[in-house]
Motif scaffolding. Structure first.
Motif, PDB file in Angstrom:
ATOM      1  N   ASP A  72      49.930  46.214 -76.007  1.00 14.36           N
ATOM      2  CA  ASP A  72      50.688  46.787 -77.124  1.00 14.36           C
ATOM      3  C   ASP A  72      52.067  46.152 -77.267  1.00 14.36           C
ATOM      4  O   ASP A  72      52.729  46.327 -78.288  1.00 14.36           O
ATOM      5  CB  ASP A  72      50.860  48.301 -76.941  1.00 14.36           C
ATOM      6  CG  ASP A  72      49.540  49.046 -76.954  1.00 14.36           C
ATOM      7  OD1 ASP A  72      48.626  48.638 -77.694  1.00 14.36           O
ATOM      8  OD2 ASP A  72      49.426  50.048 -76.218  1.00 14.36           O
ATOM      9  N   LEU A  73      52.519  45.449 -76.227  1.00 15.32           N
ATOM     10  CA  LEU A  73      53.872  44.896 -76.203  1.00 15.32           C
ATOM     11  C   LEU A  73      53.912  43.367 -76.258  1.00 15.32           C
ATOM     12  O   LEU A  73      54.996  42.790 -76.248  1.00 15.32           O
ATOM     13  CB  LEU A  73      54.590  45.368 -74.923  1.00 15.32           C
ATOM     14  CG  LEU A  73      54.684  46.871 -74.721  1.00 15.32           C
ATOM     15  CD1 LEU A  73      55.264  47.184 -73.348  1.00 15.32           C
ATOM     16  CD2 LEU A  73      55.505  47.509 -75.824  1.00 15.32           C
ATOM     17  N   GLU A  74      52.758  42.713 -76.305  1.00 14.12           N
ATOM     18  CA  GLU A  74      52.735  41.253 -76.225  1.00 14.12           C
ATOM     19  C   GLU A  74      53.561  40.597 -77.326  1.00 14.12           C
ATOM     20  O   GLU A  74      53.486  40.980 -78.486  1.00 14.12           O
ATOM     21  CB  GLU A  74      51.300  40.732 -76.292  1.00 14.12           C
ATOM     22  CG  GLU A  74      50.562  40.964 -74.999  1.00 14.12           C
ATOM     23  CD  GLU A  74      49.163  40.389 -74.989  1.00 14.12           C
ATOM     24  OE1 GLU A  74      48.566  40.178 -76.060  1.00 14.12           O
ATOM     25  OE2 GLU A  74      48.658  40.168 -73.876  1.00 14.12           O
TER      26      GLU A  74
ATOM     27  N   ALA B  73      59.492  36.657 -72.951  1.00 11.64           N
ATOM     28  CA  ALA B  73      58.064  36.689 -73.287  1.00 11.64           C
ATOM     29  C   ALA B  73      57.397  37.784 -72.459  1.00 11.64           C
ATOM     30  O   ALA B  73      57.590  37.858 -71.250  1.00 11.64           O
ATOM     31  CB  ALA B  73      57.415  35.338 -72.997  1.00 11.64           C
ATOM     32  N   ILE B  74      56.618  38.623 -73.137  1.00 10.30           N
ATOM     33  CA  ILE B  74      55.920  39.714 -72.445  1.00 10.30           C
ATOM     34  C   ILE B  74      54.441  39.673 -72.809  1.00 10.30           C
ATOM     35  O   ILE B  74      54.088  39.520 -73.978  1.00 10.30           O
ATOM     36  CB  ILE B  74      56.517  41.086 -72.827  1.00 10.30           C
ATOM     37  CG1 ILE B  74      57.962  41.189 -72.331  1.00 10.30           C
ATOM     38  CG2 ILE B  74      55.675  42.233 -72.263  1.00 10.30           C
ATOM     39  CD1 ILE B  74      58.640  42.501 -72.660  1.00 10.30           C
TER      40      ILE B  74
ATOM     41  N   PHE C  13      50.431  33.968 -77.665  1.00  9.95           N
ATOM     42  CA  PHE C  13      50.268  35.256 -77.008  1.00  9.95           C
ATOM     43  C   PHE C  13      48.850  35.795 -77.170  1.00  9.95           C
ATOM     44  O   PHE C  13      48.148  35.458 -78.104  1.00  9.95           O
ATOM     45  CB  PHE C  13      51.280  36.270 -77.575  1.00  9.95           C
ATOM     46  CG  PHE C  13      52.685  35.981 -77.144  1.00  9.95           C
ATOM     47  CD1 PHE C  13      53.150  36.445 -75.929  1.00  9.95           C
ATOM     48  CD2 PHE C  13      53.534  35.243 -77.942  1.00  9.95           C
ATOM     49  CE1 PHE C  13      54.450  36.183 -75.521  1.00  9.95           C
ATOM     50  CE2 PHE C  13      54.834  34.968 -77.552  1.00  9.95           C
ATOM     51  CZ  PHE C  13      55.293  35.439 -76.337  1.00  9.95           C
ATOM     52  N   GLY C  14      48.448  36.630 -76.202  1.00 13.12           N
ATOM     53  CA  GLY C  14      47.138  37.263 -76.255  1.00 13.12           C
ATOM     54  C   GLY C  14      46.038  36.427 -75.640  1.00 13.12           C
ATOM     55  O   GLY C  14      44.866  36.766 -75.761  1.00 13.12           O
TER      56      GLY C  14
ATOM     57  N   ASN D 201      59.058  49.079 -80.798  1.00 11.21           N
ATOM     58  CA  ASN D 201      59.957  47.928 -80.940  1.00 11.21           C
ATOM     59  C   ASN D 201      61.153  47.954 -80.000  1.00 11.21           C
ATOM     60  O   ASN D 201      62.018  47.090 -80.092  1.00 11.21           O
ATOM     61  CB  ASN D 201      60.433  47.831 -82.387  1.00 11.21           C
ATOM     62  CG  ASN D 201      59.273  47.586 -83.326  1.00 11.21           C
ATOM     63  OD1 ASN D 201      58.410  46.767 -83.063  1.00 11.21           O
ATOM     64  ND2 ASN D 201      59.239  48.313 -84.414  1.00 11.21           N
ATOM     65  N   VAL D 202      61.218  48.923 -79.112  1.00  5.05           N
ATOM     66  CA  VAL D 202      62.318  49.022 -78.148  1.00  5.05           C
ATOM     67  C   VAL D 202      61.732  49.474 -76.812  1.00  5.05           C
ATOM     68  O   VAL D 202      60.996  50.457 -76.752  1.00  5.05           O
ATOM     69  CB  VAL D 202      63.398  50.038 -78.607  1.00  5.05           C
ATOM     70  CG1 VAL D 202      64.547  50.091 -77.602  1.00  5.05           C
ATOM     71  CG2 VAL D 202      63.915  49.716 -79.996  1.00  5.05           C
TER      72      VAL D 202
END
Length: 145
Positions: A33-35, A59-60, A74-75, A126-127
């Motif tokens: 959900d945060l990528e 980068a997450i 990502f993903g 978003n935070v």
């Protein structure tokens, strides 16, 4: 008198609807959900999402470098991680306790390696609040896609 009671009930209904929308927006239950790219919550670094050197963005998630786009995609990949300019943490054994994502992590930096718990607390989609095993505690804002 009926008007004040009706107005009050409408205001309460609107507040409940708004609270429900905020709760639905913050429904983060996994790293997927945060990528993506995130920036530091510092007004002086508001341009951090545009930083191509990645000194001011993070980068997450799962990602791999893609030479075709000269950047991260990502993903993809199997490793869950957090990447900074000069360090990264591999995240393992994801646990969600209803409020936070908790990982056992191994971190690699220029100063040395360390391991421990990484905790990501979603404030909204978003935070996030990010607490790393070395004690660093950050607030990050999602970059636009």
């Amino acid at each position: 008198m009926k008007t004040n009671k009706t107005t009050g009930m409408l205001a309460m209904a609107a507040a409940m609807l708004f609270a429900g929308q905020v709760l639905a927006e913050s429904k983060v239950t996994s790293l997927e959900d945060l990528e993506g790219w995130w920036r530091f919550d510092d007004p002086e670094l508001a341009w951090g999402c545009e930083d191509q050197d990645n000194q001011y963005r993070v980068a997450i998630g799962r990602w791999e470098y893609d030479a075709e786009i000269s950047g991260l995609r990502f993903g993809v990949g199997s490793e869950k991680k957090i990447g900074f300019y000069d360090s990264r943490c591999l995240l393992q054994e994801e646990k969600f306790n209803g409020k936070e994502l908790i990982y056992n992590s191994e971190c690699y930096t220029e100063e040395g390696d360390f391991s421990g718990k990484t905790i990501i607390k979603p404030i909204s989609r978003n935070v996030i609040s990010l607490k790393q095993p070395d004690g660093v505690d950050l607030v990050l804002l999602r970059c636009p896609e």
